[in-house]
Design a protein around this motif. Structure first.
Motif, PDB file in Angstrom:
ATOM      1  N   GLU A  31       0.844  -1.204  -0.037  1.00  0.00           N
ATOM      2  CA  GLU A  31       0.164   0.162  -0.055  1.00  0.00           C
ATOM      3  C   GLU A  31       0.837   1.297  -0.158  1.00  0.00           C
ATOM      4  O   GLU A  31       0.507   2.392   0.052  1.00  0.00           O
ATOM      5  CB  GLU A  31      -0.901  -0.060   1.162  1.00  0.00           C
ATOM      6  CG  GLU A  31      -2.022  -1.028   1.251  1.00  0.00           C
ATOM      7  CD  GLU A  31      -3.103  -0.644   0.251  1.00  0.00           C
ATOM      8  OE1 GLU A  31      -3.016   0.674  -0.402  1.00  0.00           O
ATOM      9  OE2 GLU A  31      -3.899  -1.482  -0.249  1.00  0.00           O
ATOM     10  N   PRO A 226      -5.298  11.644   5.102  1.00  0.00           N
ATOM     11  CA  PRO A 226      -6.633  11.078   4.624  1.00  0.00           C
ATOM     12  C   PRO A 226      -6.184   9.653   3.864  1.00  0.00           C
ATOM     13  O   PRO A 226      -6.510   8.341   3.984  1.00  0.00           O
ATOM     14  CB  PRO A 226      -7.489  11.690   3.930  1.00  0.00           C
ATOM     15  CG  PRO A 226      -6.840  12.738   3.172  1.00  0.00           C
ATOM     16  CD  PRO A 226      -5.630  12.900   4.146  1.00  0.00           C
ATOM     17  N   ASP A 227      -5.327   9.852   2.826  1.00  0.00           N
ATOM     18  CA  ASP A 227      -4.913   8.497   1.840  1.00  0.00           C
ATOM     19  C   ASP A 227      -3.974   7.523   2.930  1.00  0.00           C
ATOM     20  O   ASP A 227      -4.174   6.467   2.598  1.00  0.00           O
ATOM     21  CB  ASP A 227      -3.952   9.145   0.827  1.00  0.00           C
ATOM     22  CG  ASP A 227      -4.860   9.965  -0.355  1.00  0.00           C
ATOM     23  OD1 ASP A 227      -6.085  10.032  -0.144  1.00  0.00           O
ATOM     24  OD2 ASP A 227      -4.148  10.875  -1.021  1.00  0.00           O
ATOM     25  N   CYS A 229      -4.431   6.916   5.868  1.00  0.00           N
ATOM     26  CA  CYS A 229      -5.279   6.264   6.749  1.00  0.00           C
ATOM     27  C   CYS A 229      -5.946   5.353   5.981  1.00  0.00           C
ATOM     28  O   CYS A 229      -6.085   4.218   6.405  1.00  0.00           O
ATOM     29  CB  CYS A 229      -6.317   7.082   7.252  1.00  0.00           C
ATOM     30  SG  CYS A 229      -5.660   8.346   8.736  1.00  0.00           S
ATOM     31  N   ARG A 230      -6.343   5.500   4.777  1.00  0.00           N
ATOM     32  CA  ARG A 230      -7.027   4.455   4.020  1.00  0.00           C
ATOM     33  C   ARG A 230      -6.287   3.467   3.579  1.00  0.00           C
ATOM     34  O   ARG A 230      -6.560   2.395   3.496  1.00  0.00           O
ATOM     35  CB  ARG A 230      -7.897   5.160   2.836  1.00  0.00           C
ATOM     36  CG  ARG A 230      -8.865   5.992   3.162  1.00  0.00           C
ATOM     37  CD  ARG A 230      -9.750   6.431   1.937  1.00  0.00           C
ATOM     38  NE  ARG A 230      -8.985   7.384   1.142  1.00  0.00           N
ATOM     39  CZ  ARG A 230      -9.308   8.899   1.092  1.00  0.00           C
ATOM     40  NH1 ARG A 230     -10.008   9.173   2.060  1.00  0.00           N
ATOM     41  NH2 ARG A 230      -8.310   9.566   0.562  1.00  0.00           N
ATOM     42  N   SER A 231      -4.993   3.720   3.335  1.00  0.00           N
ATOM     43  CA  SER A 231      -3.787   2.750   2.976  1.00  0.00           C
ATOM     44  C   SER A 231      -3.777   1.711   4.193  1.00  0.00           C
ATOM     45  O   SER A 231      -3.552   0.475   4.005  1.00  0.00           O
ATOM     46  CB  SER A 231      -2.729   3.482   2.425  1.00  0.00           C
ATOM     47  OG  SER A 231      -2.954   4.060   1.326  1.00  0.00           O
ATOM     48  N   VAL A 233      -5.669   1.061   6.807  1.00  0.00           N
ATOM     49  CA  VAL A 233      -6.919   0.286   6.899  1.00  0.00           C
ATOM     50  C   VAL A 233      -6.950  -1.008   5.836  1.00  0.00           C
ATOM     51  O   VAL A 233      -7.147  -2.071   6.346  1.00  0.00           O
ATOM     52  CB  VAL A 233      -8.330   0.850   6.768  1.00  0.00           C
ATOM     53  CG1 VAL A 233      -9.388   0.237   6.755  1.00  0.00           C
ATOM     54  CG2 VAL A 233      -8.310   2.048   7.786  1.00  0.00           C
ATOM     55  N   ARG A 234      -6.624  -0.679   4.539  1.00  0.00           N
ATOM     56  CA  ARG A 234      -6.732  -1.859   3.870  1.00  0.00           C
ATOM     57  C   ARG A 234      -5.287  -2.689   4.043  1.00  0.00           C
ATOM     58  O   ARG A 234      -5.624  -4.076   3.894  1.00  0.00           O
ATOM     59  CB  ARG A 234      -6.540  -1.113   2.380  1.00  0.00           C
ATOM     60  CG  ARG A 234      -7.700  -0.571   1.802  1.00  0.00           C
ATOM     61  CD  ARG A 234      -7.537  -0.348   0.246  1.00  0.00           C
ATOM     62  NE  ARG A 234      -6.465   0.543   0.009  1.00  0.00           N
ATOM     63  CZ  ARG A 234      -6.551   2.022  -0.115  1.00  0.00           C
ATOM     64  NH1 ARG A 234      -7.894   2.577   0.068  1.00  0.00           N
ATOM     65  NH2 ARG A 234      -5.544   2.893  -0.381  1.00  0.00           N
ATOM     66  N   ILE A 337     -13.987   6.526   7.502  1.00  0.00           N
ATOM     67  CA  ILE A 337     -12.870   6.281   6.938  1.00  0.00           C
ATOM     68  C   ILE A 337     -12.828   4.642   6.553  1.00  0.00           C
ATOM     69  O   ILE A 337     -12.344   4.411   5.631  1.00  0.00           O
ATOM     70  CB  ILE A 337     -11.788   6.686   7.879  1.00  0.00           C
ATOM     71  CG1 ILE A 337     -11.635   8.187   8.029  1.00  0.00           C
ATOM     72  CG2 ILE A 337     -10.338   6.074   7.602  1.00  0.00           C
ATOM     73  CD1 ILE A 337     -10.654   8.670   9.134  1.00  0.00           C
ATOM     74  N   TYR A 338     -13.040   3.792   7.639  1.00  0.00           N
ATOM     75  CA  TYR A 338     -13.400   2.331   7.196  1.00  0.00           C
ATOM     76  C   TYR A 338     -13.990   2.215   5.830  1.00  0.00           C
ATOM     77  O   TYR A 338     -13.483   1.299   4.999  1.00  0.00           O
ATOM     78  CB  TYR A 338     -13.897   1.681   8.454  1.00  0.00           C
ATOM     79  CG  TYR A 338     -13.665   0.303   8.547  1.00  0.00           C
ATOM     80  CD1 TYR A 338     -12.571  -0.329   8.675  1.00  0.00           C
ATOM     81  CD2 TYR A 338     -14.595  -0.344   7.828  1.00  0.00           C
ATOM     82  CE1 TYR A 338     -12.351  -1.688   8.745  1.00  0.00           C
ATOM     83  CE2 TYR A 338     -14.637  -1.928   7.865  1.00  0.00           C
ATOM     84  CZ  TYR A 338     -13.361  -2.473   8.318  1.00  0.00           C
ATOM     85  OH  TYR A 338     -13.304  -4.095   8.261  1.00  0.00           O
ATOM     86  N   ASP A 340     -14.704   4.247   3.478  1.00  0.00           N
ATOM     87  CA  ASP A 340     -13.893   4.718   2.309  1.00  0.00           C
ATOM     88  C   ASP A 340     -12.977   4.035   1.791  1.00  0.00           C
ATOM     89  O   ASP A 340     -12.686   4.046   0.579  1.00  0.00           O
ATOM     90  CB  ASP A 340     -13.642   6.258   2.669  1.00  0.00           C
ATOM     91  CG  ASP A 340     -14.871   7.098   2.697  1.00  0.00           C
ATOM     92  OD1 ASP A 340     -15.955   6.651   2.559  1.00  0.00           O
ATOM     93  OD2 ASP A 340     -14.539   8.312   3.149  1.00  0.00           O
ATOM     94  N   ALA A 341     -12.210   3.364   2.856  1.00  0.00           N
ATOM     95  CA  ALA A 341     -10.939   2.550   2.330  1.00  0.00           C
ATOM     96  C   ALA A 341     -11.323   1.137   1.860  1.00  0.00           C
ATOM     97  O   ALA A 341     -10.462   1.086   0.917  1.00  0.00           O
ATOM     98  CB  ALA A 341     -10.308   2.311   3.727  1.00  0.00           C
TER      99      ALA A 341
END
Length: 354
Positions: A31, A226-227, A229-231, A233-234, A337-338, A340-341
């Motif tokens: 990621e 934000p990016d 955070c999403r990375s 989570v994934r 956020i979860y 969105d990810a």
């Protein structure tokens, strides 16, 4: 790919596994994340380093982000929980002396009987039971309150709650400082192996799906990144999914045992990952379904209803307005956020009310 460097604090517990696996099996690197794991000696040390910005994110007890956001404890800060890392995984144990007294009174340890065990404890106690927990703002304390005070009608005067860091729990039992403890694995198993303790109950028999650990970040950091955070989570979702597959358990144990991670022998780590607990040194392993979950049953979703329950508990302990505490708590668990990810990669997400 440009790699983004991030530092994550953790305590050496089996339930930090999603973070370790995300790093060691390159889910984080895939990621674009250069994830550095920083082992901490205690929850208070981890809390302070996160609040001060010395680390970017943290393996946290689920009530910690809520408590910090409410200004409770020594280092208040607005903290978000991006996802749940694990549910359950705690054990309640007693010292060798108390265990012998319980069995001498006819109690039989099935590791599955909260009502019978609480009755036996009440009958065996000759004074306040000194119970160790890892941190004042913890699921351990919530579980004990649900079990002893709400279900078993213990009087609070019958219990003395003492804070002991998880790696020191076994020594506190061995030295006679504690009569009981509630701690995450592997430190209950270590207490059995090193201190003659007896494990009497899994936390999952008190609350079947208790959110135990979360991925915590400062709110301002989450808003600014934000990016990332999403990375995160994934990557951790994929690691949790990997951990949820039984065929990966042996490799997971080997990785967790390494000295930079838990630094413990395989036999201290393996029971929790196999939902098979050795309750005492004289007994055969006991199968405990659902003892620790990393991925099944929507484990990783940050349910705001669960956050509200945590907020309500903290309000009752500290005399706060329950509505305010629940509102703050719900805002900490970042289901937005979860979603969105994971929605873009086809993960099926809960549709019920959060």
């Amino acid at each position: 790919m440009t790699m983004r460097s991030i530092k994550c604090g953790f305590l050496p517990l089996v339930d930090c596994a999603p973070l370790i696996i995300a790093k060691e099996l390159t889910f984080a690197a895939q990621e674009g994340l250069d994830l550095t794991l920083v082992k901490q000696p205690s929850w208070s040390a981890l809390r302070d380093k996160l609040a001060l910005g010395h680390i970017d994110l943290a393996h946290m007890l689920s009530p910690m982000p809520v408590a910090m956001s409410l200004g409770l404890g020594g280092m208040p800060a607005n903290i978000d929980a991006l996802m749940v890392l694990s549910i359950n995984g705690t054990v309640i144990g007693v010292s060798n002396e108390l265990g012998q007294k319980l069995e001498g009174n006819g109690w039989v340890n099935t590791f599955n009987a909260p009502h019978e065990t609480s009755k036996a404890l009440s009958a065996a106690a000759s004074g306040p039971l000194r119970i160790g927990i890892p941190f004042p703002f913890s699921m351990h304390r919530i579980l004990l309150e649900m079990w002893l005070f709400q279900s078993a009608n213990f009087d609070p005067s019958q219990v003395e709650i003492i804070t002991v860091p998880p790696p020191k729990m076994a020594a506190a039992v061995r030295d006679g400082f504690l009569d009981m403890f509630c701690v995450g694995e592997p430190w209950g198993t270590v207490a059995v192996q090193q201190s003659g303790a007896t494990l009497v109950l899994p936390g999952a028999r008190i609350w079947e799906c208790a959110p135990e650990k979360v991925l915590g970040v400062r709110h301002d950091w989450a808003e600014a990144n934000p990016d990332t955070c999403r990375s995160l989570v994934r990557a951790i979702y994929r690691a949790a999914n990997w951990l949820g597959q039984a065929e990966n358990t042996l490799l997971a144990v080997e990785i967790l045992a390494r000295n930079q991670h838990l630094d413990l022998p395989d036999h201290a780590i393996e029971p929790a990952l196999n939902n098979c607990i050795v309750a005492s040194s004289e007994k055969a392993p006991i199968r405990s379904e659902g003892f620790l979950e990393f991925h099944q049953r929507a484990t990783n979703f940050p349910w705001r209803s669960q956050a509200a329950l945590i907020g309500d508990k903290l309000a009752s302990w500290h005399g706060l307005d329950p509505s305010y505490a629940q509102k703050v708590a719900r805002s900490c668990f970042r289901a937005d956020i979860y979603r969105d990810a994971l929605a873009p990669i086809g993960v099926e997400l809960p549709r019920d009310l959060e």
